[in-house]
Each structure stands twice: as structure tokens, then as C-alpha cells.
Write a protein that holds these residues in place. Structure first.
Motif, PDB file in Angstrom:
ATOM      1  N   SER A 169       0.846  -1.191   0.000  1.00  0.00           N
ATOM      2  CA  SER A 169       0.000   0.000   0.000  1.00  0.00           C
ATOM      3  C   SER A 169       0.879   1.237   0.000  1.00  0.00           C
ATOM      4  CB  SER A 169      -0.914   0.000   1.228  1.00  0.00           C
ATOM      5  OG  SER A 169      -1.706   1.172   1.264  1.00  0.00           O
ATOM      6  N   THR A 170       0.477   2.253  -0.754  1.00  0.00           N
ATOM      7  CA  THR A 170       1.208   3.517  -0.829  1.00  0.00           C
ATOM      8  C   THR A 170       0.439   4.605  -0.102  1.00  0.00           C
ATOM      9  OG1 THR A 170       2.203   2.900  -2.947  1.00  0.00           O
ATOM     10  CG2 THR A 170       2.205   5.236  -2.380  1.00  0.00           C
ATOM     11  N   ASN A 171       1.150   5.341   0.734  1.00  0.00           N
ATOM     12  CA  ASN A 171       0.550   6.410   1.529  1.00  0.00           C
ATOM     13  C   ASN A 171       1.235   7.734   1.193  1.00  0.00           C
ATOM     14  OD1 ASN A 171      -0.993   4.599   3.681  1.00  0.00           O
ATOM     15  ND2 ASN A 171       1.069   3.766   3.415  1.00  0.00           N
ATOM     16  N   LEU A 172       0.448   8.781   1.055  1.00  0.00           N
ATOM     17  CA  LEU A 172       0.983  10.108   0.785  1.00  0.00           C
ATOM     18  C   LEU A 172       1.211  10.818   2.109  1.00  0.00           C
ATOM     19  CD1 LEU A 172      -1.274  11.185  -2.237  1.00  0.00           C
ATOM     20  CD2 LEU A 172       1.052  10.248  -2.285  1.00  0.00           C
ATOM     21  N   THR A 173       2.440  11.281   2.328  1.00  0.00           N
ATOM     22  CA  THR A 173       2.795  11.993   3.552  1.00  0.00           C
ATOM     23  C   THR A 173       3.357  13.363   3.187  1.00  0.00           C
ATOM     24  OG1 THR A 173       5.124  11.366   3.764  1.00  0.00           O
ATOM     25  CG2 THR A 173       3.477   9.730   4.427  1.00  0.00           C
ATOM     26  N   VAL A 174       3.534  14.220   4.210  1.00  0.00           N
ATOM     27  CA  VAL A 174       4.111  15.547   3.968  1.00  0.00           C
ATOM     28  C   VAL A 174       5.565  15.443   3.536  1.00  0.00           C
ATOM     29  CG1 VAL A 174       2.538  16.705   5.558  1.00  0.00           C
ATOM     30  CG2 VAL A 174       4.675  15.748   6.425  1.00  0.00           C
ATOM     31  N   LEU A 175       6.157  14.262   3.725  1.00  0.00           N
ATOM     32  CA  LEU A 175       7.537  14.040   3.307  1.00  0.00           C
ATOM     33  C   LEU A 175       7.627  13.348   1.958  1.00  0.00           C
ATOM     34  CD1 LEU A 175       8.968  12.844   6.743  1.00  0.00           C
ATOM     35  CD2 LEU A 175       9.002  15.148   5.783  1.00  0.00           C
ATOM     36  N   GLY A 176       6.478  13.070   1.347  1.00  0.00           N
ATOM     37  CA  GLY A 176       6.461  12.387   0.074  1.00  0.00           C
ATOM     38  C   GLY A 176       5.769  11.033   0.180  1.00  0.00           C
ATOM     39  N   PRO A 177       5.570  10.320  -0.945  1.00  0.00           N
ATOM     40  CA  PRO A 177       4.896   9.022  -0.909  1.00  0.00           C
ATOM     41  C   PRO A 177       5.768   7.938  -0.262  1.00  0.00           C
ATOM     42  CG  PRO A 177       5.694   9.476  -3.119  1.00  0.00           C
ATOM     43  CD  PRO A 177       5.927  10.728  -2.312  1.00  0.00           C
TER      44      PRO A 177
END
Length: 252
Positions: A111-119
Motif C-alpha cells: 500500500s502507498t501512503n501520501l505523507t508531507v515528506l512524500g509518498p
């Protein structure tokens, strides 16, 4: 004169007795007692949510993701059954046993999650699994309905990839179940040595927080969970070793 004729006629009558029809012996009832070994094939699937956290020099990010794992499996099993007799309420129908199995697996999910530091992508792959379980069943002659439970194990690969920070890493670990293995199924004996089986098994080996530290000041972690539902089809060969002897039927 009449008496002489009657005697002569009686002497001419056939003296052979009519043939006696023989009754075929009743074959002995099928017994599940004995050792067996076989092969199985199936498909496993599971879905779970997981928390994650990413710390780098650029900041901190955390969140919640969802991971679906699925894939095929092929394995081997060995075991022993013992069919009890003259038991209260169930008579000769109760069967108990123990089995060990091992499977090579392609159960995998990412699973890929989008964060403030990037995916950031997190994944879990079940490379192999199995367990040791006890079985209790009710036999309708050659049909056995059973439930099972025991201790599972699995070899699990945990991995992540994050293009924006610190690349990727993997870790593979062997784990013995902290939880349980439960299931149910049915088995049918085609003849005295071969049987086919279909069953469902739920294995919950456990859940752990997995943390990677690929560089100073960088920490990437998520909750990895080793659990899966598996539907399997099997074929077993039953050995005659220690099986009950077939009674000898006298022939006349």
C-alpha cells in the motif's frame, strides 16, 4: 401291484437337493485410523489497517493505511488419525488426529501512503507458512467432517520504499504464532488408501511494529501483521501401517 408301481415311480424321482444360495460376506466398515501424507493447493487473503510513522531531518509524518494481501500457496502435510469406538452418544464415529503442514506462499500486499515528506509504500509478503494442529471429526463411514486448531508459523518479508527519502529496505523473519490457527473442512475416502479434502484455515501468527533506520536521524516504521484466511484442496495417501487389521471371513 399298485404298491409296486408307486415304489417304482418314487425311485425315478430326482434325489438332488435344490442349491443353497450363499450370502456374500459384509465388507468391514471403513476406518480412518492410520498415518497419511499428501499435497495441497490453495489461495490466501487478508485485509488489515496499519499505522505508520516517518521521521527524517525534514520533519515527522504519521498516518493510517490499509493493506490487502492475497496469493496462492502449495504445500505438504503429514498426520495421524485415530477412530474411537463405543463412545457415549457418538458410537464409532468420533475421529481424533494430529497434523503438521508446510506451504510455500505467494501471499503479498503493498500500500502507498501520501505523507508531507512524500509518498511511502509499505508491504508484507508471506513467503511460507504452516502449523501443527489437532483435528476432531465425525465420520459418516467414508465421509469425515472435522474442525481443527493449533499453532501456526510463517516466514514473513516486511519492506518499504520511499522515493523521496532513504530509498528502500526489506527484512525477512521466521515467526511462530503468538495467537492461533483454526479451521474446518470435509474429507472423503475414495478407496482404502486415497482421500480428497477441502478445508478453510485462519492463521493469525501475530502483529509487530517494524522499524527501519536506513540513515542517521531517519526512522521509518509501520505495523506489520501476519494473518490470512486460506481455502485449500488436498489429496492424501493413507498408509496401512498401524491401521486396524481387516477381519478374515471364512468361506465354505
Amino acid at each position: 401291484m399298485i404298491a409296486i408301481c408307486g415304489t417304482a415311480i418314487a425311485a425315478d424321482l430326482p434325489t438332488e437337493k435344490p442349491p443353497v444360495m450363499s450370502v456374500a460376506p459384509v465388507p468391514p466398515a471403513f476406518s480412518w485410523t492410520g498415518f497419511y501424507a499428501g499435497v495441497s493447493g490453495g489461495y490466501g487473503i487478508d485485509h488489515a489497517s496499519y499505522p505508520f510513522a516517518v521521521t527524517t531531518g525534514a520533519g515527522f509524518a504519521s498516518g493510517q493505511g490499509g493493506l490487502t494481501q492475497h496469493g496462492g500457496a502449495i504445500g505438504l502435510q503429514v498426520g495421524y488419525n485415530y477412530q474411537l469406538s463405543n463412545m457415549p452418544l457418538v458410537g464409532d464415529h468420533l475421529v481424533i488426529g494430529i497434523e503438521g503442514d508446510a506451504a510455500w506462499s505467494g501471499i503479498n500486499g503493498q500500500s502507498t501512503n501520501l505523507t508531507v515528506l512524500g509518498p511511502a509504500s509499505f508491504g508484507t509478503r508471506i513467503e511460507s507458512f504452516g502449523g501443527i494442529e489437532g483435528r476432531v471429526g465425525y465420520a459418516f463411514d467414508r465421509l469425515l467432517i472435522f474442525i481443527q486448531g493449533g499453532v501456526p508459523y510463517a516466514t514473513t518479508k516486511s519492506y518499504y520504499s520511499a522515493a523521496g527519502f532513504s530509498g528502500s529496505a526489506t527484512e525477512t523473519r521466521f515467526r511462530i504464532g503468538r495467537q492461533n490457527l483454526v479451521g474446518a473442512g470435509a474429507e472423503y475416502a475414495i478407496n482404502d488408501n486415497w482421500s480428497i479434502r477441502a478445508d478453510y484455515v485462519y492463521s493469525f501468527v501475530g502483529a509487530w511494529w517494524k522499524s527501519f533506520s536506513p540513515a542517521p536521524g531517519v526512522d521509518i516504521g509501520y505495523m506489520t501483521r501476519t494473518s490470512f484466511h486460506t481455502a485449500r484442496a488436498s489429496i492424501d495417501y493413507h498408509f496401512d501401517l498401524f491401521a486396524p487389521a481387516t477381519p478374515v471371513v471364512a468361506k465354505y
